[in-house]
Design a protein around this motif. Sequence first.
Motif, PDB file in Angstrom:
ATOM      1  N   GLY A 239       0.781  -1.227   0.000  1.00  0.00           N
ATOM      2  CA  GLY A 239       0.000   0.000   0.000  1.00  0.00           C
ATOM      3  C   GLY A 239       0.811   1.274   0.000  1.00  0.00           C
ATOM      4  O   GLY A 239       0.270   2.360   0.227  1.00  0.00           O
ATOM      5  N   ARG A 240       2.106   1.190  -0.267  1.00  0.00           N
ATOM      6  CA  ARG A 240       2.938   2.395  -0.315  1.00  0.00           C
ATOM      7  C   ARG A 240       2.634   3.164  -1.599  1.00  0.00           C
ATOM      8  O   ARG A 240       2.675   2.600  -2.689  1.00  0.00           O
ATOM      9  CB  ARG A 240       4.413   2.001  -0.249  1.00  0.00           C
ATOM     10  N   HIS A 241       2.400   4.457  -1.452  1.00  0.00           N
ATOM     11  CA  HIS A 241       2.115   5.326  -2.591  1.00  0.00           C
ATOM     12  C   HIS A 241       3.320   6.211  -2.866  1.00  0.00           C
ATOM     13  O   HIS A 241       3.904   6.787  -1.955  1.00  0.00           O
ATOM     14  CB  HIS A 241       0.906   6.225  -2.296  1.00  0.00           C
ATOM     15  N   GLU A 242       3.670   6.326  -4.133  1.00  0.00           N
ATOM     16  CA  GLU A 242       4.724   7.244  -4.557  1.00  0.00           C
ATOM     17  C   GLU A 242       4.157   8.153  -5.635  1.00  0.00           C
ATOM     18  O   GLU A 242       3.733   7.689  -6.695  1.00  0.00           O
ATOM     19  CB  GLU A 242       5.944   6.483  -5.099  1.00  0.00           C
ATOM     20  N   GLY A 243       4.138   9.452  -5.345  1.00  0.00           N
ATOM     21  CA  GLY A 243       3.626  10.422  -6.300  1.00  0.00           C
ATOM     22  C   GLY A 243       4.745  11.131  -7.017  1.00  0.00           C
ATOM     23  O   GLY A 243       5.922  10.759  -6.924  1.00  0.00           O
ATOM     24  N   SER A 244       4.386  12.172  -7.735  1.00  0.00           N
ATOM     25  CA  SER A 244       5.384  12.937  -8.475  1.00  0.00           C
ATOM     26  C   SER A 244       6.317  13.658  -7.509  1.00  0.00           C
ATOM     27  O   SER A 244       5.879  14.264  -6.535  1.00  0.00           O
ATOM     28  CB  SER A 244       4.698  13.959  -9.380  1.00  0.00           C
ATOM     29  N   MET A 245       7.603  13.576  -7.780  1.00  0.00           N
ATOM     30  CA  MET A 245       8.615  14.245  -6.961  1.00  0.00           C
ATOM     31  C   MET A 245       9.540  15.088  -7.830  1.00  0.00           C
ATOM     32  O   MET A 245      10.712  15.286  -7.498  1.00  0.00           O
ATOM     33  CB  MET A 245       9.428  13.199  -6.188  1.00  0.00           C
ATOM     34  N   LEU A 246       9.038  15.552  -8.954  1.00  0.00           N
ATOM     35  CA  LEU A 246       9.886  16.307  -9.867  1.00  0.00           C
ATOM     36  C   LEU A 246      10.171  17.699  -9.311  1.00  0.00           C
ATOM     37  O   LEU A 246       9.248  18.418  -8.925  1.00  0.00           O
ATOM     38  CB  LEU A 246       9.214  16.435 -11.234  1.00  0.00           C
ATOM     39  N   PRO A 247      11.436  18.090  -9.268  1.00  0.00           N
ATOM     40  CA  PRO A 247      11.764  19.428  -8.776  1.00  0.00           C
ATOM     41  C   PRO A 247      11.341  20.489  -9.777  1.00  0.00           C
ATOM     42  O   PRO A 247      11.209  20.218 -10.977  1.00  0.00           O
ATOM     43  CB  PRO A 247      13.286  19.380  -8.627  1.00  0.00           C
ATOM     44  N   PRO A 248      11.129  21.709  -9.311  1.00  0.00           N
ATOM     45  CA  PRO A 248      10.799  22.797 -10.230  1.00  0.00           C
ATOM     46  C   PRO A 248      11.876  22.952 -11.299  1.00  0.00           C
ATOM     47  O   PRO A 248      13.068  22.802 -11.031  1.00  0.00           O
ATOM     48  CB  PRO A 248      10.763  24.029  -9.317  1.00  0.00           C
ATOM     49  N   GLY A 249      11.448  23.225 -12.502  1.00  0.00           N
ATOM     50  CA  GLY A 249      12.395  23.417 -13.592  1.00  0.00           C
ATOM     51  C   GLY A 249      12.825  22.146 -14.287  1.00  0.00           C
ATOM     52  O   GLY A 249      13.673  22.185 -15.182  1.00  0.00           O
ATOM     53  N   THR A 250      12.258  21.009 -13.893  1.00  0.00           N
ATOM     54  CA  THR A 250      12.606  19.755 -14.567  1.00  0.00           C
ATOM     55  C   THR A 250      12.242  19.846 -16.049  1.00  0.00           C
ATOM     56  O   THR A 250      11.156  20.295 -16.410  1.00  0.00           O
ATOM     57  CB  THR A 250      11.859  18.571 -13.928  1.00  0.00           C
ATOM     58  N   LYS A 251      13.137  19.404 -16.901  1.00  0.00           N
ATOM     59  CA  LYS A 251      12.922  19.458 -18.346  1.00  0.00           C
ATOM     60  C   LYS A 251      12.434  18.105 -18.864  1.00  0.00           C
ATOM     61  O   LYS A 251      12.783  17.051 -18.329  1.00  0.00           O
ATOM     62  CB  LYS A 251      14.219  19.835 -19.063  1.00  0.00           C
ATOM     63  N   SER A 252      11.670  18.171 -19.917  1.00  0.00           N
ATOM     64  CA  SER A 252      11.184  16.935 -20.530  1.00  0.00           C
ATOM     65  C   SER A 252      12.330  16.037 -20.978  1.00  0.00           C
ATOM     66  O   SER A 252      12.229  14.812 -20.918  1.00  0.00           O
ATOM     67  CB  SER A 252      10.283  17.268 -21.716  1.00  0.00           C
ATOM     68  N   ARG A 253      13.416  16.637 -21.441  1.00  0.00           N
ATOM     69  CA  ARG A 253      14.551  15.814 -21.880  1.00  0.00           C
ATOM     70  C   ARG A 253      15.131  15.005 -20.722  1.00  0.00           C
ATOM     71  O   ARG A 253      15.654  13.903 -20.929  1.00  0.00           O
ATOM     72  CB  ARG A 253      15.621  16.693 -22.511  1.00  0.00           C
ATOM     73  N   ASP A 254      15.059  15.552 -19.486  1.00  0.00           N
ATOM     74  CA  ASP A 254      15.538  14.800 -18.327  1.00  0.00           C
ATOM     75  C   ASP A 254      14.642  13.600 -18.056  1.00  0.00           C
ATOM     76  O   ASP A 254      15.118  12.508 -17.711  1.00  0.00           O
ATOM     77  CB  ASP A 254      15.592  15.703 -17.095  1.00  0.00           C
ATOM     78  N   LEU A 255      13.337  13.800 -18.190  1.00  0.00           N
ATOM     79  CA  LEU A 255      12.403  12.688 -17.996  1.00  0.00           C
ATOM     80  C   LEU A 255      12.654  11.579 -19.019  1.00  0.00           C
ATOM     81  O   LEU A 255      12.634  10.389 -18.698  1.00  0.00           O
ATOM     82  CB  LEU A 255      10.962  13.183 -18.130  1.00  0.00           C
ATOM     83  N   ILE A 256      12.894  11.978 -20.263  1.00  0.00           N
ATOM     84  CA  ILE A 256      13.123  10.991 -21.315  1.00  0.00           C
ATOM     85  C   ILE A 256      14.398  10.195 -21.052  1.00  0.00           C
ATOM     86  O   ILE A 256      14.436   8.976 -21.253  1.00  0.00           O
ATOM     87  CB  ILE A 256      13.149  11.691 -22.687  1.00  0.00           C
ATOM     88  N   ASP A 257      15.438  10.842 -20.577  1.00  0.00           N
ATOM     89  CA  ASP A 257      16.675  10.124 -20.259  1.00  0.00           C
ATOM     90  C   ASP A 257      16.443   9.077 -19.173  1.00  0.00           C
ATOM     91  O   ASP A 257      16.948   7.950 -19.253  1.00  0.00           O
ATOM     92  CB  ASP A 257      17.752  11.110 -19.801  1.00  0.00           C
ATOM     93  N   VAL A 258      15.661   9.453 -18.158  1.00  0.00           N
ATOM     94  CA  VAL A 258      15.370   8.504 -17.078  1.00  0.00           C
ATOM     95  C   VAL A 258      14.507   7.363 -17.595  1.00  0.00           C
ATOM     96  O   VAL A 258      14.732   6.188 -17.260  1.00  0.00           O
ATOM     97  CB  VAL A 258      14.691   9.225 -15.901  1.00  0.00           C
ATOM     98  N   ARG A 259      13.525   7.678 -18.414  1.00  0.00           N
ATOM     99  CA  ARG A 259      12.663   6.630 -18.966  1.00  0.00           C
ATOM    100  C   ARG A 259      13.457   5.649 -19.832  1.00  0.00           C
ATOM    101  O   ARG A 259      13.189   4.440 -19.816  1.00  0.00           O
ATOM    102  CB  ARG A 259      11.527   7.268 -19.777  1.00  0.00           C
ATOM    103  N   ALA A 260      14.418   6.149 -20.575  1.00  0.00           N
ATOM    104  CA  ALA A 260      15.257   5.258 -21.374  1.00  0.00           C
ATOM    105  C   ALA A 260      16.047   4.310 -20.472  1.00  0.00           C
ATOM    106  O   ALA A 260      16.174   3.114 -20.764  1.00  0.00           O
ATOM    107  CB  ALA A 260      16.198   6.071 -22.258  1.00  0.00           C
ATOM    108  N   ALA A 261      16.579   4.840 -19.367  1.00  0.00           N
ATOM    109  CA  ALA A 261      17.313   3.998 -18.427  1.00  0.00           C
ATOM    110  C   ALA A 261      16.387   2.980 -17.760  1.00  0.00           C
ATOM    111  O   ALA A 261      16.766   1.817 -17.540  1.00  0.00           O
ATOM    112  CB  ALA A 261      18.000   4.865 -17.375  1.00  0.00           C
ATOM    113  N   ASP A 262      15.157   3.394 -17.436  1.00  0.00           N
ATOM    114  CA  ASP A 262      14.180   2.463 -16.875  1.00  0.00           C
ATOM    115  C   ASP A 262      13.911   1.309 -17.841  1.00  0.00           C
ATOM    116  O   ASP A 262      13.832   0.136 -17.451  1.00  0.00           O
ATOM    117  CB  ASP A 262      12.861   3.182 -16.594  1.00  0.00           C
ATOM    118  N   THR A 263      13.750   1.655 -19.109  1.00  0.00           N
ATOM    119  CA  THR A 263      13.450   0.641 -20.121  1.00  0.00           C
ATOM    120  C   THR A 263      14.589  -0.361 -20.240  1.00  0.00           C
ATOM    121  O   THR A 263      14.361  -1.584 -20.318  1.00  0.00           O
ATOM    122  CB  THR A 263      13.185   1.319 -21.473  1.00  0.00           C
TER     123      THR A 263
END
Length: 455
Positions: A239-263
């Motif tokens: 039952g642990r919930h994890e929501g968005s923890m993105l810091p202000p100013g996060t760029k979409s390119r940073d999200l894509i880099d992390v998603r590629a590493a996740d994949t």
Amino acid sequence: MKHARRRHSPLRARVAGTTGALAVILGAGVAPAVAAGKSAGTPMTAPAALDDPAQPQGQVAALDAAPAPDRAAALDAAPAPDRAAALDAAQPPGQAAALDVPAPGQLTLPAPTGRYGVGTVDLHLRDAKRMDPWVPGQQRELMVSLWYPATHTSRYPAALLPNSQQVLPGGVTLPTTAGHTGAPVDHKAGKLPVLLYSPGGRGNRATGTALVQDLASRGYLVVTIDHTHDTGDVVFPGGRHEGSMLPPGTKSRDLIDVRAADTHFVIDQLAEIARGHNPDVEHKPLPRGLTQAASTKHVGMFGASLGGGSVAAAMQQDSRIDAGVNLDGQLFGSSEHKRLDRPYMLFSSEHHNRDTDRSWERLWDNLHGERLDLKLHGSGHNSFVDNQVLFPQAPGAFGITPEVMQQALGTIDPNRSIEVQRTYVAAFFDKHLRHRNSHLLDGPSRHYPEVDFIR
């Protein structure tokens, strides 16, 4: 910059769950223009996620996938004057929009069309070699769902969508899926080619279920990924919930880099399953036959919105991904400038193409495998997620006016939209992962006049 980890009380978890019910449906990957720092006269492009200098202008806004806990979902907070009016931002989630449309008791998704029954299992994965980029001091953890051809499905419970809240305003419940939890893999399907699914920004892994479960019924092992802390509410075992923890100013390119590493990590875990290991953190039993059926010899990837925009980056980082499909997702970062020599298909809504999205234009010039650019006439940005069929069933439960719904979904018949997407995505992966060429992708078809081939 360090960020204290968010702790969730039971009350807060319930609030997050209520918001997550909307986020799972609204997960198209678009942040409000105000939050992104856009001016009121500059509507965001549909496939965009967060503020990014590469953002082109002049495209329609899509629905905000992350409404505040005490707000109803609304359109981009700063639409252009000539756009459809957004919902009252102060409308509480328990109050439906002023629509005289009766809401059904339970929403439904179109039934899969393949020859196999569908099984599913959720896995909790932890990357001991990588720290979470959004929460300092924490190892990267993911929740994924595996969907696969299954047998004896009637003996196993039908799976709910992997979402923390199943009931929407007005008592409307989210769909029961065609998947059956823990059902054994159908050995008649043989070794299963793998497809990885990345959702839109702020959405979760459930947002593409209509397409995902259909691909599983056709003989694919489909793995849907929650990219923890950049998506909506993710529920882990216990039952642990994890929501968005993105810091202000996060760029979409940073999200894509992390998603590629996740994949990349998820493919590694599938390889572990094929070797007879169980990567689930709690050692949840795997479905019978999964070890024998799993293989990373033939791997494809697809995603919608930001998830679609992440496919090229993941393919460039991991050569095991043989083919990719981008469902109406803008690209950010370096991937659009890099050579990609494997098959790749762009599939766009009516008002999004290489003429209006410079990232698509740049990527197109760097595609050196088979490349396709298809347009689905009459569609909107949200047509490429389950919103396409869920919104029309109970607009009041989502707090949507007819004008907002048309802007999000376009004018195409919802079931026809899903049928077309299923057909073309399956044809693409059948061709490149199974070497089964139906020739549907050779050019326009009189059977699917809604699809244009952009040359």
